[in-house]
Enzyme design. Sequence first.
Site, short mmCIF file in Angstrom:
data_model
loop_
_atom_site.label_atom_id
_atom_site.label_comp_id
_atom_site.label_asym_id
_atom_site.label_seq_id
_atom_site.Cartn_x
_atom_site.Cartn_y
_atom_site.Cartn_z
N ASN A 89 14.09 -44.60 63.68
CA ASN A 89 12.63 -44.71 63.57
C ASN A 89 11.90 -43.62 64.34
O ASN A 89 10.79 -43.24 63.96
CB ASN A 89 12.21 -46.10 64.09
N VAL A 96 -4.07 -33.92 63.31
CA VAL A 96 -4.70 -32.97 62.38
C VAL A 96 -5.50 -31.90 63.13
O VAL A 96 -5.49 -30.72 62.76
CB VAL A 96 -5.64 -33.72 61.40
N GLN A 105 4.20 -25.86 65.29
CA GLN A 105 4.23 -27.23 64.77
C GLN A 105 5.47 -27.44 63.91
O GLN A 105 6.12 -28.50 63.98
CB GLN A 105 2.97 -27.52 63.95
N SER A 139 8.77 -41.09 55.06
CA SER A 139 7.35 -41.33 54.78
C SER A 139 7.07 -40.99 53.33
O SER A 139 7.71 -40.12 52.75
CB SER A 139 6.48 -40.46 55.68
N TYR A 193 5.09 -31.80 58.97
CA TYR A 193 5.53 -33.19 58.99
C TYR A 193 6.13 -33.57 57.63
O TYR A 193 7.20 -34.20 57.55
CB TYR A 193 4.33 -34.09 59.32
N GLY A 194 5.43 -33.16 56.56
CA GLY A 194 5.92 -33.46 55.20
C GLY A 194 7.30 -32.86 54.95
O GLY A 194 8.19 -33.53 54.41
N VAL A 195 7.50 -31.61 55.36
CA VAL A 195 8.81 -30.97 55.15
C VAL A 195 9.88 -31.67 56.00
O VAL A 195 11.00 -31.90 55.55
CB VAL A 195 8.74 -29.46 55.46
P1 NAP Z 1 4.40 -43.77 67.37
O1 NAP Z 1 3.60 -44.97 67.67
O2 NAP Z 1 3.91 -42.43 67.79
O3 NAP Z 1 5.88 -44.00 67.95
C1 NAP Z 1 6.87 -43.03 67.83
C2 NAP Z 1 8.08 -43.46 68.63
O4 NAP Z 1 9.06 -42.43 68.54
C3 NAP Z 1 7.77 -43.62 70.13
O5 NAP Z 1 8.55 -44.66 70.65
C4 NAP Z 1 8.22 -42.29 70.69
O6 NAP Z 1 8.55 -42.33 72.06
C5 NAP Z 1 9.45 -42.08 69.84
N1 NAP Z 1 9.97 -40.71 69.93
C6 NAP Z 1 9.36 -39.54 69.66
N2 NAP Z 1 10.18 -38.53 69.92
C7 NAP Z 1 11.34 -39.05 70.37
C8 NAP Z 1 12.57 -38.51 70.81
N3 NAP Z 1 12.79 -37.20 70.87
N4 NAP Z 1 13.56 -39.36 71.16
C9 NAP Z 1 13.38 -40.70 71.12
N5 NAP Z 1 12.22 -41.27 70.76
C10 NAP Z 1 11.22 -40.45 70.38
O7 NAP Z 1 4.65 -43.62 65.81
P2 NAP Z 1 4.88 -44.72 64.65
O8 NAP Z 1 3.69 -44.67 63.77
O9 NAP Z 1 5.35 -45.99 65.20
O10 NAP Z 1 6.06 -43.98 63.86
C11 NAP Z 1 7.38 -44.49 63.77
C12 NAP Z 1 8.08 -43.81 62.59
O11 NAP Z 1 7.39 -44.13 61.38
C13 NAP Z 1 8.06 -42.28 62.68
O12 NAP Z 1 9.29 -41.77 62.20
C14 NAP Z 1 6.93 -41.89 61.73
O13 NAP Z 1 7.07 -40.59 61.23
C15 NAP Z 1 7.08 -42.95 60.66
N6 NAP Z 1 5.88 -43.19 59.84
C16 NAP Z 1 4.75 -43.66 60.39
C17 NAP Z 1 3.64 -43.93 59.58
C18 NAP Z 1 2.35 -44.48 60.12
O14 NAP Z 1 1.40 -44.65 59.35
N7 NAP Z 1 2.28 -44.82 61.40
C19 NAP Z 1 3.71 -43.66 58.20
C20 NAP Z 1 4.90 -43.17 57.66
C21 NAP Z 1 5.99 -42.96 58.49
P3 NAP Z 1 7.48 -41.94 73.22
O15 NAP Z 1 6.63 -43.15 73.45
O16 NAP Z 1 8.36 -41.60 74.37
O17 NAP Z 1 6.67 -40.77 72.73
#
Ligand code: NAP
Length: 276
Positions: A89, A96, A105, A139, A193-195
Amino acid sequence: MSGVPVAVVTGGNKGIGFAIVRALCKQFPGDVYLTARDPSRGQEAVAKLQQEGLRALFHQLDIDDLQSIRALRDFLKEKYGGLNVLVNNAGIAFKVQDTAPFAVQAEVTLKTNFFGTRNVCTELLPLMKPYGRVVNVSSMVSSRALRGCSQELQQKFRSDTITEEELVQLMNKFVEDTKKGVHDKEGWPNTAYGVSKIGVTVLSRIQARLLNEKRGGDHILLNACCPGWVRTDMAGPKATKSPEEGAETPVYLALLPSDADAPHGQFVSDKTVQPW
Ligand code: NAP
């Protein structure tokens, strides 16, 4: 060695990952590991669940750090002799309004979302026990970004024979192309992010194929998914789903019953297989 089933969620300290851990604590018949890169944030999250009467265990995991991934691998091997459920996850997204150059980025986003996730898979997939379940959180943005690629790239990313090495080369090429300022000309969309999520979806398709080839009799199911647009620090307060709603599809895939033989190698959203 413990014979108890074990589940691991990456990036479990907040957002969708935390909601996945909470749901697994309620539904998974075994030990559930909330992992986080920062031990204090991770322990705080475990304590929060404890206040709700739920028991999650903690292990540190930074998916950017190969040593950290290998320490978790060795721990799981020794304590459980493998792994039953893996939810990849953890992920990042630049805001943005972030003014960091696109090439920065691209490099930073791909490093965690694609290369970090791939490293976790490389180290932990060999530990998956029969009937194991692997969920890679991608995503819908990956589908949109795919449609924004040149026809040539689209064909490669949709190929049923693309190898992991070829995918890695393409992901590296994207980063290099952004540094040279030629990513547009080379057929890439304007979204790092998309890629990165194209990478996660295609990696999942490849890994599912490899599981069929190498471990066909083991009934392991591996899928990519989209959680939806979820109110987290990443997506902000205007998103339509709560973290609990966002966790539904990943948890459904993590808990596919042992007599299920599908979905496998699919991209799933709202518990429904999506075309790629
Ligand atoms: P979030 O609230 O920002 O949480 C992201 C989590 O990933 C946090 O626990 C963060 O830890 C952890 N993380 C980041 N880099 C890391 C690393 N190098 N090693 C271990 N943990 C790491 O985001 P979210 O919305 O819950 O997203 C979770 C997943 O869903 C992601 O893969 C995201 O791309 C995907 N997603 C989200 C959405 C949406 O609408 N929210 C939509 C589509 C897909 P820290 O707290 O330490 O930063």
